[in-house]
Design a protein around this motif. Structure first.
Motif, short mmCIF file in Angstrom:
data_model
loop_
_atom_site.label_atom_id
_atom_site.label_comp_id
_atom_site.label_asym_id
_atom_site.label_seq_id
_atom_site.Cartn_x
_atom_site.Cartn_y
_atom_site.Cartn_z
N ALA A 48 -12.25 26.74 -46.21
CA ALA A 48 -11.03 26.28 -46.91
C ALA A 48 -10.65 24.85 -46.51
CB ALA A 48 -9.88 27.23 -46.60
N GLY A 49 -11.34 24.31 -45.55
CA GLY A 49 -11.04 22.93 -45.14
C GLY A 49 -9.89 22.85 -44.15
N ILE A 50 -9.54 23.99 -43.58
CA ILE A 50 -8.41 24.00 -42.64
C ILE A 50 -8.89 23.73 -41.22
CG2 ILE A 50 -6.65 25.51 -41.61
CD1 ILE A 50 -6.38 26.77 -44.38
N LEU A 51 -10.11 24.21 -40.92
CA LEU A 51 -10.67 23.99 -39.59
C LEU A 51 -11.85 23.04 -39.66
CD1 LEU A 51 -11.03 27.40 -37.68
CD2 LEU A 51 -9.64 25.44 -37.03
N ASP A 52 -11.94 22.18 -38.66
CA ASP A 52 -13.15 21.36 -38.51
C ASP A 52 -14.28 22.24 -38.01
OD1 ASP A 52 -12.67 18.83 -39.28
OD2 ASP A 52 -11.91 18.14 -37.35
N VAL A 70 -11.46 16.09 -51.07
CA VAL A 70 -10.45 16.26 -52.13
C VAL A 70 -11.06 16.90 -53.36
CG1 VAL A 70 -8.87 15.03 -53.67
CG2 VAL A 70 -9.03 14.35 -51.27
N LYS A 73 -11.91 20.58 -52.58
CA LYS A 73 -10.73 21.45 -52.49
C LYS A 73 -10.08 21.70 -53.85
CE LYS A 73 -9.53 20.21 -47.74
NZ LYS A 73 -8.59 19.45 -46.90
N GLN A 74 -10.27 20.75 -54.76
CA GLN A 74 -9.69 20.89 -56.10
C GLN A 74 -10.23 22.14 -56.79
OE1 GLN A 74 -7.44 18.46 -57.49
NE2 GLN A 74 -7.17 20.02 -59.08
N PHE A 78 -7.12 29.14 -51.30
CA PHE A 78 -7.27 29.93 -50.08
C PHE A 78 -6.00 30.72 -49.83
CE2 PHE A 78 -6.55 29.93 -45.35
CZ PHE A 78 -7.46 30.93 -45.04
N PRO A 80 -4.44 32.80 -46.70
CA PRO A 80 -4.61 33.27 -45.32
C PRO A 80 -4.09 34.68 -45.13
CG PRO A 80 -2.79 31.72 -45.44
CD PRO A 80 -3.35 31.83 -46.83
N PRO A 83 0.38 34.44 -44.80
CA PRO A 83 0.75 33.15 -45.41
C PRO A 83 2.17 32.70 -45.06
CG PRO A 83 0.70 34.87 -47.07
CD PRO A 83 0.31 35.51 -45.79
N LEU A 101 0.42 19.69 -57.10
CA LEU A 101 -0.68 19.23 -56.24
C LEU A 101 -2.03 19.40 -56.93
CD1 LEU A 101 0.15 20.46 -52.61
CD2 LEU A 101 0.70 18.30 -53.69
N TYR A 102 -2.15 20.44 -57.74
CA TYR A 102 -3.42 20.70 -58.41
C TYR A 102 -3.46 20.16 -59.84
CZ TYR A 102 -5.04 23.44 -54.49
OH TYR A 102 -5.45 23.81 -53.23
N ARG A 149 -3.90 28.41 -59.93
CA ARG A 149 -4.80 27.23 -59.97
C ARG A 149 -6.06 27.48 -60.78
NH1 ARG A 149 -4.62 26.64 -53.40
NH2 ARG A 149 -2.65 27.76 -53.32
#
Lengths: 241, 527
Positions: A48-52, A70, A73-74, A78, A80, A83, A101-102, A149
């Motif tokens: 999801a791009g939340i963690l490296d 970007v 993620k578009q 995700f 969690p 949430p 945002l989307y 989305r």
């Protein structure tokens, strides 16, 4: 749709995900199961791009999450396991925020908000602040914001926790609908019966390593998923003496 | 007792650990170091005011009033600093599930929370009253070792009183906020009135100090009547130990009484405070669509204006700028006129520039805006948003607040200081530069010292390393500028100095912004 190659994520003193590779194809639901601490949530949060992550490559619809975050993620949404949503916003305010945002066009967002919030019986509460929502209502709001989305890839971490049976039913319907439209779903769960019935394929993770992946009927074979899972656990215990 | 100590330890450590950052221990700021900074600030304020008051009291033969007056001032200061915080810490209810499920009486739960606040107040009282004692002796105060010992002992009792006050005020503020959860404007207005009262009180104190010698009789009369606890304190310092003990009892018993009352109603109180008004009759209508940037900006503004604690702690500089500008309008023909007659060569723009710098540099919501994402950060991390868009939204809100505050203050300053158009234009440039510098500085500091796991927003906004560094760092930067002005002010004109300072601010802002765009997304990702 999703391609994970040699993903490795380390925490101090522990490899949470160890050289994991898998793919999720278009139109497919992939269930991700494993015991507590196996690395499911870490994997999902990396995707999801939340963690490296330390090594490996994640591609979403052909776009590298590291090089083109970007754009990648578009394509996805995700959810969690717990949430947390801005408590100072109203439910509708949050949905509109996500839609902005989307870049969801005005007309479409109104129709989609109506469709999903009606289905999850949340419409009447959308004018209230999220701070006053119960856990289940937040879960539903997060689900509506995810479906809103129309993601090409939907990532869900324990999505059935906190949902009432009606909402769980609608969620499964929407997951199938998303796949029929060419989207993909990658979700973790401890509810093995749901995974068995819902997923096209199953992946089993243990101590950060992928130990089994295949079509649900192949993984389950003649028994059931619970037996397979417990058998793998036993093998693991025997290996470790 | 073991349970009480364990709870006290948890609550007090909870307060202290809010000073430290969370970036894998690499950039941890010592809580002790920051406590020392706070202590130094209290020592400075106390020492300065003790000295000023002693200058008035000594000739009038009323030096023995100094510790009593400063004890009152310490209680007032500590009320200002801890009232809003106590609302969140004691009545925030973030740890309600855990605390109320423990096999510990609600009296002990409440006592542990208030004692944690008490320890914070005790530190503040110590930092405040020790310099007072020193100044008292420097001015020839009597009493010797007994006086010193009793003054130190008195901090134990005074802290009970200030904790009691801040708890009651904190409760009222929390109550108003919870009742006004659908109407942030009402809650903001109540906070505004509270702050205005504090400011008016501060101005009254200044006047009171100036005319202190005239009020000697009235003060002694008050000590015999409605301020008799302070009278007992005063007698105790003068050698009457039983009176001192009675004073101690008069602070301790109400404190225990408040603990008992709040503990009896803690559960229903927390339930009421945490209950949110909700309705289930919403009908979908038209939804306004906007860009990513406008959505993020609206989110930042919404958080800022719907959280009175955030609004008034990080936006107080604007109130001070406008308030002081209006105040100076009334001083135009009196104090200001005398001041400029005393310094005929001084530009009329330098004082308003200092005022704008001092107040607007404290307007720094960006300085905690990353920390405030806390548990919500996943939303921004999974969204297809570039770092530039995200940071721009946070910075723009801060910049607009500063520019707005500057624009509101300037007409009053123009009138009060009889500024020329060129001077007004320069002050406008200064406001512009501050609007660039402060948000960039705040964002950079917050990225370096984030506090993502705080239990309550109170801890992030009031006590995190980032919030303190932003305020103190900004003030330190102004201090350096003041030093430079003292050193080279005679070589360049005041106007050139203000212009150069504005350009330096803008240049630093540019460098900081570049750093934020280059390093910020990576840092954010690692949180």
């Amino acid at each position: 749709m999703l391609k994970i190659t040699n993903l490795t994520k380390e925490y101090p003193g522990k490899k949470a995900v160890d050289d994991l590779s898998l793919t999720v194809n278009s139109g497919e639901i992939l269930g991700f199961i494993g015991h507590n601490g196996a690395g499911k949530t870490t994997t999902l949060r990396c995707v999801a791009g939340i963690l490296d992550f330390d090594k490996g490559e994640i591609e979403i619809d052909g776009k590298s999450l590291e090089k083109k975050p970007v754009e990648a993620k578009q394509q996805m949404a995700f959810l969690p396991d717990n949430p947390d949503i801005y408590e100072f916003m109203t439910g509708i305010g949050y949905l509109n925020f996500i839609a902005d945002l989307y870049g969801i066009p005005k007309g479409e967002r109104e129709a989609r908000v109506k469709k999903y919030s009606d289905a999850f019986e949340l419409t009447g509460d959308l004018g209230s602040r999220v701070g006053g929502y119960s856990h289940g209502m937040r879960q539903k709001l997060a689900l509506v914001s995810a479906f809103l989305r129309k993601p090409r890839l939907l990532i869900l971490d324990e999505p059935f926790v906190g949902l009432d049976p009606t909402a769980a039913f609608h969620m499964k319907e929407f997951l199938r609908e998303l796949c029929e439209e060419g989207g993909s779903v990658f979700f973790s769960t401890h509810v093995l019966e749901v995974a068995e019935k819902l997923c096209h394929r199953i992946a089993i993770i243990r101590k950060g390593k992928l130990v089994e992946i295949g079509r649900t009927e192949e993984v389950v074979g003649k028994s059931d998923l619970e037996s397979v899972f417990l058998e793998l656990e036993r093998e693991d215990e025997e290996e470790n003496g | 007792m073991t349970k009480l100590l364990a709870l006290l330890r948890v609550n007090f450590l909870g307060l202290l650990t809010t000073f430290s950052g969370t970036r894998k221990g690499k950039k941890k700021v010592s809580g002790i170091l920051l406590l020392c900074i706070m202590g130094a600030l209290a020592v400075y304020i106390s020492g300065f005011y003790s000295y000023l008051i002693s200058l008035t009291l000594k000739p009038a033969g009323m030096l023995e009033l100094l510790p009593v007056l400063m004890a009152g001032a310490a209680c007032a200061f500590s009320l200002i600093f801890t009232a809003m915080g106590s609302g969140g810490i004691v009545f925030g209810g973030k740890d309600m599930d855990l605390m109320l499920s423990l096999p510990v009486s609600s009296f002990f739960v409440m006592l542990s929370k208030l004692l944690a606040l008490y320890l914070e107040n005790l530190l503040f009282q110590l930092f405040f009253l020790v310099p007072t004692g020193v100044v008292y002796f420097l001015f020839g105060g009597t009493g010797g070792v007994y006086f010193g010992a009793v003054l130190l002992l008195s901090t134990l009792f005074l802290a009970f009183f200030s904790t009691l006050l801040s708890t009651v005020v904190g409760f009222l503020l929390a109550l108003i906020q919870s009742r006004a959860s659908k109407n942030a404007l009402l809650a903001n207005l109540v906070y505004l009135v509270f702050l205005v009262l504090v400011f008016i009180g501060a101005f009254q104190i200044n006047q009171f100090v100036q005319n202190l010698a005239l009020y000697g009789g009235a003060i002694q009369e008050a000590f015999r009547t409605w301020l008799f606890p302070l009278g007992l304190f005063s007698q105790g310092l003068s050698g009457n130990f039983p009176a001192f003990l009675l004073f101690g009892l008069l602070t301790l018993l109400p404190f225990l009484g408040v603990v008992w009352v709040f503990s009896r109603f803690y559960k229903p109180l927390l339930s009421k405070l945490s209950a949110h008004s909700s309705r289930s009759n919403y009908h979908l209508g038209e939804l306004a669509a906007g860009s990513q940037f406008s959505a993020l900006f609206k989110k930042e503004a919404s958080r800022f204006f719907s959280t009175p604690l955030y609004l008034f702690n990080t936006g107080i500089g604007i109130l001070m700028a406008v308030g002081a500008s209006v105040f100076f309008c009334f001083q135009r023909d009196t104090s200001l006129s005398i001041f400029f007659e005393a310094f005929p060569g001084m530009s009329r723009a330098i004082l308003p520039a200092a005022l704008l710098g001092f107040t607007l540099v404290m307007t720094n919501p960006a300085g905690v805006s990353v920390s405030l994402e806390g548990k919500y950060l996943w939303i921004l991390k999974e969204a297809p948003v570039s770092g530039k868009t995200l940071f721009s939204a946070k910075a723009l809100l801060n910049a607009l607040l500063i520019w707005g505050g500057g624009l509101l203050s300037l007409p009053f300053l123009w009138f009060a200081f009889s500024l020329s158009p060129a001077e007004v234009l320069l002050l406008l440039c200064l406001c512009g530069a501050l609007g660039l510098f402060v948000p960039c500085f705040g964002l950079a500091v917050n990225l370096l010292f984030p506090k993502m796991d705080a239990l309550s927003e109170v801890l992030v906004i009031k006590q995190s390393a980032s919030s303190m560094i932003c305020v103190l760092g900004g003030l330190a930067f102004l201090g350096v500028a003041a030093g430079l002005y003292a050193a080279v002010g005679s070589l360049v004109s005041d106007l050139v100095f203000i212009l150069c300072f504005s350009l330096v601010l803008a240049a630093i802002a540019f460098l900081l912004w570049r750093w934020i765009l280059q390093r910020g997304p990576k840092i954010l990702q690692s949180l």
